[in-house]
Design a protein around this motif. Structure first.
Motif, PDB file in Angstrom:
ATOM      1  N   ASP A 194       0.834  -1.211   0.000  1.00  0.00           N
ATOM      2  CA  ASP A 194       0.000   0.000   0.000  1.00  0.00           C
ATOM      3  C   ASP A 194       0.863   1.254   0.000  1.00  0.00           C
ATOM      4  N   TYR A 195       1.963   1.228   0.739  1.00  0.00           N
ATOM      5  CA  TYR A 195       2.864   2.379   0.818  1.00  0.00           C
ATOM      6  C   TYR A 195       3.417   2.735  -0.559  1.00  0.00           C
ATOM      7  N   PHE A 196       3.914   1.735  -1.286  1.00  0.00           N
ATOM      8  CA  PHE A 196       4.533   2.017  -2.577  1.00  0.00           C
ATOM      9  C   PHE A 196       3.496   2.255  -3.679  1.00  0.00           C
ATOM     10  N   LEU A 197       2.350   1.589  -3.582  1.00  0.00           N
ATOM     11  CA  LEU A 197       1.304   1.846  -4.571  1.00  0.00           C
ATOM     12  C   LEU A 197       0.799   3.284  -4.476  1.00  0.00           C
ATOM     13  N   LYS A 198       0.652   3.777  -3.255  1.00  0.00           N
ATOM     14  CA  LYS A 198       0.202   5.164  -3.078  1.00  0.00           C
ATOM     15  C   LYS A 198       1.236   6.161  -3.595  1.00  0.00           C
ATOM     16  N   ASN A 199       2.479   5.724  -3.660  1.00  0.00           N
ATOM     17  CA  ASN A 199       3.545   6.588  -4.154  1.00  0.00           C
ATOM     18  C   ASN A 199       3.931   6.260  -5.592  1.00  0.00           C
ATOM     19  N   ASN A 200       2.976   5.640  -6.327  1.00  0.00           N
ATOM     20  CA  ASN A 200       3.061   5.447  -7.778  1.00  0.00           C
ATOM     21  C   ASN A 200       4.144   4.473  -8.237  1.00  0.00           C
ATOM     22  N   TRP A 201       4.404   3.483  -7.418  1.00  0.00           N
ATOM     23  CA  TRP A 201       5.272   2.383  -7.827  1.00  0.00           C
ATOM     24  C   TRP A 201       4.414   1.202  -8.287  1.00  0.00           C
ATOM     25  N   VAL A 202       4.931   0.440  -9.231  1.00  0.00           N
ATOM     26  CA  VAL A 202       4.334  -0.844  -9.609  1.00  0.00           C
ATOM     27  C   VAL A 202       5.120  -1.939  -8.880  1.00  0.00           C
ATOM     28  N   ILE A 203       4.414  -2.927  -8.345  1.00  0.00           N
ATOM     29  CA  ILE A 203       5.070  -3.978  -7.558  1.00  0.00           C
ATOM     30  C   ILE A 203       4.853  -5.329  -8.231  1.00  0.00           C
ATOM     31  N   ILE A 204       5.945  -6.054  -8.423  1.00  0.00           N
ATOM     32  CA  ILE A 204       5.874  -7.430  -8.927  1.00  0.00           C
ATOM     33  C   ILE A 204       6.558  -8.317  -7.896  1.00  0.00           C
ATOM     34  N   ARG A 205       5.830  -9.300  -7.394  1.00  0.00           N
ATOM     35  CA  ARG A 205       6.386 -10.205  -6.392  1.00  0.00           C
ATOM     36  C   ARG A 205       6.550 -11.605  -6.983  1.00  0.00           C
ATOM     37  N   PHE A 206       7.732 -12.142  -6.828  1.00  0.00           N
ATOM     38  CA  PHE A 206       8.007 -13.519  -7.233  1.00  0.00           C
ATOM     39  C   PHE A 206       8.337 -14.341  -5.990  1.00  0.00           C
ATOM     40  N   ALA A 207       7.973 -15.598  -6.012  1.00  0.00           N
ATOM     41  CA  ALA A 207       8.479 -16.523  -5.007  1.00  0.00           C
ATOM     42  C   ALA A 207       9.941 -16.825  -5.337  1.00  0.00           C
ATOM     43  N   GLU A 208      10.738 -16.988  -4.310  1.00  0.00           N
ATOM     44  CA  GLU A 208      12.160 -17.263  -4.530  1.00  0.00           C
ATOM     45  C   GLU A 208      12.343 -18.503  -5.401  1.00  0.00           C
ATOM     46  N   GLU A 209      11.510 -19.501  -5.209  1.00  0.00           N
ATOM     47  CA  GLU A 209      11.616 -20.729  -6.003  1.00  0.00           C
ATOM     48  C   GLU A 209      11.415 -20.439  -7.486  1.00  0.00           C
ATOM     49  N   GLN A 210      10.550 -19.477  -7.814  1.00  0.00           N
ATOM     50  CA  GLN A 210      10.314 -19.130  -9.216  1.00  0.00           C
ATOM     51  C   GLN A 210      11.562 -18.523  -9.849  1.00  0.00           C
ATOM     52  N   ILE A 211      12.176 -17.581  -9.163  1.00  0.00           N
ATOM     53  CA  ILE A 211      13.343 -16.913  -9.779  1.00  0.00           C
ATOM     54  C   ILE A 211      14.572 -17.817  -9.784  1.00  0.00           C
ATOM     55  N   VAL A 212      14.606 -18.807  -8.887  1.00  0.00           N
ATOM     56  CA  VAL A 212      15.732 -19.746  -8.873  1.00  0.00           C
ATOM     57  C   VAL A 212      15.570 -20.789  -9.983  1.00  0.00           C
ATOM     58  N   ARG A 213      14.366 -21.343 -10.101  1.00  0.00           N
ATOM     59  CA  ARG A 213      14.125 -22.400 -11.087  1.00  0.00           C
ATOM     60  C   ARG A 213      13.848 -21.847 -12.492  1.00  0.00           C
ATOM     61  N   HIS A 214      13.164 -20.703 -12.572  1.00  0.00           N
ATOM     62  CA  HIS A 214      12.720 -20.185 -13.871  1.00  0.00           C
ATOM     63  C   HIS A 214      13.021 -18.688 -14.008  1.00  0.00           C
ATOM     64  N   PRO A 215      14.278 -18.286 -13.961  1.00  0.00           N
ATOM     65  CA  PRO A 215      14.596 -16.859 -14.023  1.00  0.00           C
ATOM     66  C   PRO A 215      14.194 -16.199 -15.341  1.00  0.00           C
ATOM     67  N   HIS A 216      14.307 -16.911 -16.445  1.00  0.00           N
ATOM     68  CA  HIS A 216      13.966 -16.321 -17.749  1.00  0.00           C
ATOM     69  C   HIS A 216      12.446 -16.137 -17.884  1.00  0.00           C
ATOM     70  N   GLN A 217      11.680 -17.082 -17.365  1.00  0.00           N
ATOM     71  CA  GLN A 217      10.228 -16.917 -17.379  1.00  0.00           C
ATOM     72  C   GLN A 217       9.792 -15.745 -16.507  1.00  0.00           C
ATOM     73  N   CYS A 218      10.498 -15.530 -15.392  1.00  0.00           N
ATOM     74  CA  CYS A 218      10.206 -14.373 -14.532  1.00  0.00           C
ATOM     75  C   CYS A 218      10.480 -13.068 -15.281  1.00  0.00           C
ATOM     76  N   CYS A 219      11.576 -13.037 -16.019  1.00  0.00           N
ATOM     77  CA  CYS A 219      11.896 -11.845 -16.819  1.00  0.00           C
ATOM     78  C   CYS A 219      10.820 -11.618 -17.886  1.00  0.00           C
ATOM     79  N   LYS A 220      10.313 -12.699 -18.455  1.00  0.00           N
ATOM     80  CA  LYS A 220       9.228 -12.565 -19.437  1.00  0.00           C
ATOM     81  C   LYS A 220       7.992 -11.954 -18.790  1.00  0.00           C
ATOM     82  N   CYS A 221       7.684 -12.365 -17.563  1.00  0.00           N
ATOM     83  CA  CYS A 221       6.552 -11.812 -16.831  1.00  0.00           C
ATOM     84  C   CYS A 221       6.726 -10.308 -16.634  1.00  0.00           C
TER      85      CYS A 221
END
Length: 291
Positions: A188-215
């Motif tokens: 809520d803090y960053f959304l109110k200050n006009n940031w976009v937030i993307i959250r990944f699970a650590e397992e996603q970025i470890v196993r599928h880093p290129h797919q995360c970049c595509k997202c």
């Protein structure tokens, strides 16, 4: 079901008659059989009502899903007609001096997987990505910090890329749980200050880093209408989702060492352990006097 029940009851009646039971015992058995029949009839009635309610619920969900799909189709059609240059100019005007900026570099400890993922991000997004900054909270000694940020110099779009671990490495305490409001307050803090937030699970970025970049590239294309980044991901599959976890889920994963398992399988944990072992202890500057 009724045929099988009738056959079993008929067999029981035959056995009782052949065994020459007393009239009282026979009546008691009949009452027991009647109770079984009544129970089965009640169960059948309840199941019929249960499945009727399930069917109604399914129809409601299907109707909402179809409505969502129609809205998404209309959104995609409208988006396809957007001129990227016009959208870029609009975003630049909307975001100018309205995105909260950090007061300094983040002092938070980096996760074991952040550096490896950052290298993959740089290969796609070049100098548009960097490690995050620090944001003091008014009236508090605590500070918020970003893991990694993407900043589009053309439009002024700022994206906070977060890597969520299910539990902390040393203490094994649950982390980033959906039944804890910490992440929600931060979002809520960053959304109110006009940031976009993307959250990944650590397992996603470890196993599928290129797919995360595509997202990430897809999010950028959705907001800016610029599909230039997507060209590099034409042969890369979409990222598979991972369910969010609760505190009890995180404790279970910690007891089963799930985080250590996927870090070790992908070589991250071994590299981290090896780098710690290779660190030489600092020599003392105090020299012994010769006597």
């Amino acid at each position: 079901m009724w045929g099988i029940t009738g056959s079993i009851l008929g067999l029981i009646m035959f056995i009782l008659i052949r065994a020459q039971w007393s009239f009282t015992s026979f009546i008691l058995v009949l009452f027991g059989i009647a109770g079984v029949i009544l129970g089965l009839w009640t169960l059948k009635k309840w199941m019929r009502q249960y499945y009727r309610l399930q069917e109604i619920d399914y129809r409601d969900k299907l109707e909402r899903w179809e409505k969502t799909q129609r809205l998404m189709q209309r959104y995609r059609q409208r988006k396809s007609y957007v001129n990227p240059k016009v959208r870029a100019a609009q975003l630049k005007e909307l975001l100018h001096d309205k995105v909260l900026q950090p007061t300094g570099k983040s002092s938070a400890q980096q996760g074991v997987s952040e550096k490896q993922f950052f290298e993959v991000l740089v290969s796609y997004f070049r100098n548009q990505v960097s490690f995050g900054g620090e944001f003091p909270l008014e009236g508090s000694q605590f500070k918020y910090s970003h893991d990694i940020v993407f900043i589009d110099s053309t439009t002024g779009l700022h994206i906070d890329i977060e890597i969520d671990e299910p539990y902390e490495g040393k203490s094994k305490q649950p982390h980033h749980c959906i039944d804890d409001d910490k992440d929600k307050r931060r979002n809520d803090y960053f959304l109110k200050n006009n940031w976009v937030i993307i959250r990944f699970a650590e397992e996603q970025i470890v196993r599928h880093p290129h797919q995360c970049c595509k997202c990430i590239a897809e999010v950028i294309a959705d907001i800016t209408a610029n599909k230039a980044y997507l060209k590099a991901f034409e042969d890369i599959d979409d990222l598979l989702p991972i369910n969010c976890w609760t505190s009890s889920d995180a404790r279970r994963m910690a007891s089963w060492k799930e985080r250590e398992r996927y870090l070790e399988e992908m070589g991250v944990f071994k590299q981290y352990s090896q780098s710690n072992r290779n660190k030489k202890p600092k020599r003392s500057r105090n020299k012994k006097k010769k006597g």
